[in-house]
Design an enzyme around this catalytic site. Structure first.
Site: not given
Length: 306
Positions: A67, A269
């Site tokens: 990611d 995040h």
């Protein structure tokens, strides 16, 4: 300088958040863009922003999880298709060069520009007359880095009013004085530019962390930063879970910001378990410890030193 959050989600993309990527726009300072991480579809996010791939100078990868890197081959390829020709330097953990080179080779991609790879160790990884970048290890199961970007102090402003008060009019002489030169005037006076320059302007400090659990190295990386960008994958009462998954909570990030005396904390995040309303609760939670906290959303822009 501006921070542009291209992706603010954790692990996988969601409807509200793409995976991680942050652009540091330095157009006024050095006419370039630096990119921190490059999750899948980062180039799509760039098309929705004011960022231009042609201005991209450096890419800093925090760690090798998908990611944070799956967007690299496509972005580099598109930059080439768009006529980008200036060299890009990619900094990151061991393996980043193999990953990029293998992806480009197997896809038959030939770039119109050079890539320099710098597989880093903790310490000073870049320095020029304007900026330095320091990296240090965080704790995330795989090697994960935090980056401390330090803008060097700028020369103080020339005191034009003082010069005019002494009968020295504006003109080419001002530039010489601003450069700190000693100049002889037509009337015979000798003027030292250093006596007319104000105090240096303090440079900005930005700390951008990769994924991490609480760890001792965070404090030095974050100390006195103008902006600390820190992951907040979980809410405050999930500290045990965060530690097991090698991530951080809102409260852990906020406590670090307070301890490190940073000016602003930006949380990113964010787990897909938190929708927009739940994200607001995360922000309130962090603010209870460190008031000057923001939570990043995709395409949010923050002025450095605002």
């Amino acid at each position: 300088m501006e921070l542009v959050f291209l992706g603010t989600g954790a692990g996988v993309p969601s409807r509200g958040r793409n995976v991680t990527s942050i652009a540091l726009s330095m157009l006024n300072e050095r006419k370039t863009i630096w990119l921190f991480d490059c999750g899948e579809a980062t180039q799509h996010q760039i098309m929705r922003s004011q960022i231009k791939l042609s201005k991209l100078e450096k890419i800093f990868i925090t760690h090798m999880h998908g990611d944070h890197i799956f967007g690299l081959p496509g972005l580099l390829s598109s930059r080439s298709f768009q006529g980008g020709d200036s060299t890009i330097t990619i900094y990151g953990p061991a393996g980043i060069a193999e990953y990029v080179e293998t992806s480009l080779r197997l896809s038959g991609t030939r770039l119109t520009y050079k890539i320099i790879f710098n597989e880093i160790e903790p310490g000073l990884i870049f320095e020029d007359k304007m900026f330095s970048v320091i990296a240090d290890d965080l704790e995330h199961g795989v090697r994960s880095f935090g980056y401390r970007i330090v803008e060097k102090d700028k020369q103080g402003a020339l005191n034009a009013e003082k010069l005019k008060a002494e009968g020295i009019e504006a003109g080419p002489i001002f530039q010489k004085l601003k450069n700190g030169e000693v100049v002889e005037l037509e009337d015979g006076r000798v003027v030292d530019g250093k006596n007319y320059i104000g105090e240096p302007q303090k440079g900005k400090i930005i700390s951008i962390f990769g994924d991490t659990k609480e760890t001792a190295s965070e404090l030095e990386l974050a100390l006195n930063a103008d902006i600390l960008v820190h992951e907040a994958t979980f809410e405050g009462d999930k500290g045990k879970m965060a530690g097991e998954y090698m991530h951080s909570t809102t409260l852990q990030a906020a406590n670090l910001a307070k301890k490190a005396n940073v000016k602003k904390l930006i949380l990113t995040h964010i787990s897909s378990r938190y929708d927009r309303d739940a994200s607001k609760a995360l922000l309130i939670e962090a603010k209870s410890v460190f008031e000057n906290t923001e939570i990043a959303y995709d395409l949010a822009v923050f002025e450095v030193g605002e």
